[in-house]
Design a protein around this motif. Sequence first.
Motif, PDB file in Angstrom:
ATOM      1  N   VAL A   1      31.677  32.482  41.748  1.00 14.94           N
ATOM      2  CA  VAL A   1      31.770  32.518  40.282  1.00 14.94           C
ATOM      3  C   VAL A   1      33.079  33.182  39.850  1.00 14.94           C
ATOM      4  O   VAL A   1      33.765  32.692  38.950  1.00 14.94           O
ATOM      5  CB  VAL A   1      30.545  33.241  39.672  1.00 14.94           C
ATOM      6  N   ALA A   2      33.453  34.279  40.496  1.00 17.76           N
ATOM      7  CA  ALA A   2      34.704  34.966  40.158  1.00 17.76           C
ATOM      8  C   ALA A   2      35.904  34.048  40.382  1.00 17.76           C
ATOM      9  O   ALA A   2      36.829  33.996  39.551  1.00 17.76           O
ATOM     10  CB  ALA A   2      34.852  36.251  40.976  1.00 17.76           C
ATOM     11  N   ASN A   3      35.906  33.302  41.483  1.00 16.98           N
ATOM     12  CA  ASN A   3      36.997  32.364  41.754  1.00 16.98           C
ATOM     13  C   ASN A   3      37.049  31.255  40.717  1.00 16.98           C
ATOM     14  O   ASN A   3      38.128  30.859  40.271  1.00 16.98           O
ATOM     15  CB  ASN A   3      36.866  31.767  43.161  1.00 16.98           C
ATOM     16  N   LYS A   4      35.900  30.754  40.316  1.00 18.61           N
ATOM     17  CA  LYS A   4      35.847  29.681  39.318  1.00 18.61           C
ATOM     18  C   LYS A   4      36.332  30.191  37.963  1.00 18.61           C
ATOM     19  O   LYS A   4      37.080  29.504  37.261  1.00 18.61           O
ATOM     20  CB  LYS A   4      34.416  29.128  39.212  1.00 18.61           C
ATOM     21  N   ILE A   5      35.932  31.388  37.575  1.00 17.97           N
ATOM     22  CA  ILE A   5      36.381  31.974  36.315  1.00 17.97           C
ATOM     23  C   ILE A   5      37.895  32.147  36.336  1.00 17.97           C
ATOM     24  O   ILE A   5      38.586  31.813  35.369  1.00 17.97           O
ATOM     25  CB  ILE A   5      35.663  33.324  36.049  1.00 17.97           C
TER      26      ILE A   5
ATOM     27  N   GLN B   1      13.260  34.883  53.926  1.00 16.29           N
ATOM     28  CA  GLN B   1      14.531  35.535  53.645  1.00 16.29           C
ATOM     29  C   GLN B   1      14.334  37.038  53.640  1.00 16.29           C
ATOM     30  O   GLN B   1      13.359  37.545  53.101  1.00 16.29           O
ATOM     31  CB  GLN B   1      15.080  35.087  52.292  1.00 16.29           C
ATOM     32  N   THR B   2      15.290  37.718  54.233  1.00 15.11           N
ATOM     33  CA  THR B   2      15.245  39.178  54.228  1.00 15.11           C
ATOM     34  C   THR B   2      16.081  39.685  53.058  1.00 15.11           C
ATOM     35  O   THR B   2      16.835  38.937  52.438  1.00 15.11           O
ATOM     36  CB  THR B   2      15.814  39.747  55.539  1.00 15.11           C
ATOM     37  N   LYS B   3      15.965  40.958  52.799  1.00 19.10           N
ATOM     38  CA  LYS B   3      16.763  41.580  51.745  1.00 19.10           C
ATOM     39  C   LYS B   3      18.247  41.403  52.047  1.00 19.10           C
ATOM     40  O   LYS B   3      19.042  41.100  51.166  1.00 19.10           O
ATOM     41  CB  LYS B   3      16.404  43.062  51.639  1.00 19.10           C
ATOM     42  N   GLU B   4      18.612  41.555  53.332  1.00 18.37           N
ATOM     43  CA  GLU B   4      20.013  41.396  53.740  1.00 18.37           C
ATOM     44  C   GLU B   4      20.501  39.963  53.472  1.00 18.37           C
ATOM     45  O   GLU B   4      21.614  39.771  52.992  1.00 18.37           O
ATOM     46  CB  GLU B   4      20.149  41.721  55.226  1.00 18.37           C
TER      47      GLU B   4
ATOM     48  N   GLU C   1      23.753  36.285  50.125  1.00 19.40           N
ATOM     49  CA  GLU C   1      23.802  35.114  49.257  1.00 19.40           C
ATOM     50  C   GLU C   1      24.298  35.491  47.865  1.00 19.40           C
ATOM     51  O   GLU C   1      25.104  34.780  47.265  1.00 19.40           O
ATOM     52  CB  GLU C   1      22.415  34.469  49.177  1.00 19.40           C
ATOM     53  N   LEU C   2      23.844  36.634  47.354  1.00 20.42           N
ATOM     54  CA  LEU C   2      24.290  37.111  46.053  1.00 20.42           C
ATOM     55  C   LEU C   2      25.780  37.427  46.071  1.00 20.42           C
ATOM     56  O   LEU C   2      26.522  37.068  45.148  1.00 20.42           O
ATOM     57  CB  LEU C   2      23.491  38.353  45.643  1.00 20.42           C
ATOM     58  N   ASP C   3      26.251  38.078  47.125  1.00 20.75           N
ATOM     59  CA  ASP C   3      27.666  38.394  47.272  1.00 20.75           C
ATOM     60  C   ASP C   3      28.501  37.119  47.299  1.00 20.75           C
ATOM     61  O   ASP C   3      29.537  37.033  46.640  1.00 20.75           O
ATOM     62  CB  ASP C   3      27.881  39.208  48.552  1.00 20.75           C
ATOM     63  N   HIS C   4      28.041  36.126  48.039  1.00 19.51           N
ATOM     64  CA  HIS C   4      28.744  34.842  48.111  1.00 19.51           C
ATOM     65  C   HIS C   4      28.810  34.184  46.730  1.00 19.51           C
ATOM     66  O   HIS C   4      29.860  33.706  46.308  1.00 19.51           O
ATOM     67  CB  HIS C   4      28.043  33.919  49.104  1.00 19.51           C
ATOM     68  N   LEU C   5      27.697  34.202  46.020  1.00 20.39           N
ATOM     69  CA  LEU C   5      27.653  33.612  44.678  1.00 20.39           C
ATOM     70  C   LEU C   5      28.604  34.331  43.727  1.00 20.39           C
ATOM     71  O   LEU C   5      29.315  33.690  42.938  1.00 20.39           O
ATOM     72  CB  LEU C   5      26.226  33.662  44.131  1.00 20.39           C
TER      73      LEU C   5
END
Length: 126
Positions: free
Chosen positions: A111-115, A95-98, A103-107
């Motif tokens: 999470v924001a949608n679930k909240i 995995q690259t930094k990008e 993946e972090l952005d997607h997560l």
Amino acid sequence: MYPTLESMGINSFENIEKYTLRYEGGFDVLKIYYRREKGSLLPKSKKFKFGRATRTVLADGGQQQYREISEPSLVVLRAVDELGRLLGQEFEDKQTKEDLLKELDHLERVVANKISELKEKIEKLS
């Protein structure tokens, strides 16, 4: 030609654009993305979860200590191999930094949608 993918219900091989494989919550998650025409009602992606095989091995050190290790399912390994041949690429488990930032952005979005969804449910109960 691609027996593992066919057994997973994948049959429009010519429309496969890319795939991702990640480890999440004890499962290997394979996501296959398709090229779709604008306005198409067909899904843009399909997600598959595969359990991991666990086995107990003797740890080094002569202390008679054992530890559990997990290994990917043979099905996911075969599917990734077939996808690699289909797309003319070799999968690299690197995995690259990008990749990690995506993946972090997607997560964060999930999470924001679930909240938000939970807050709406709570609001309806008030």
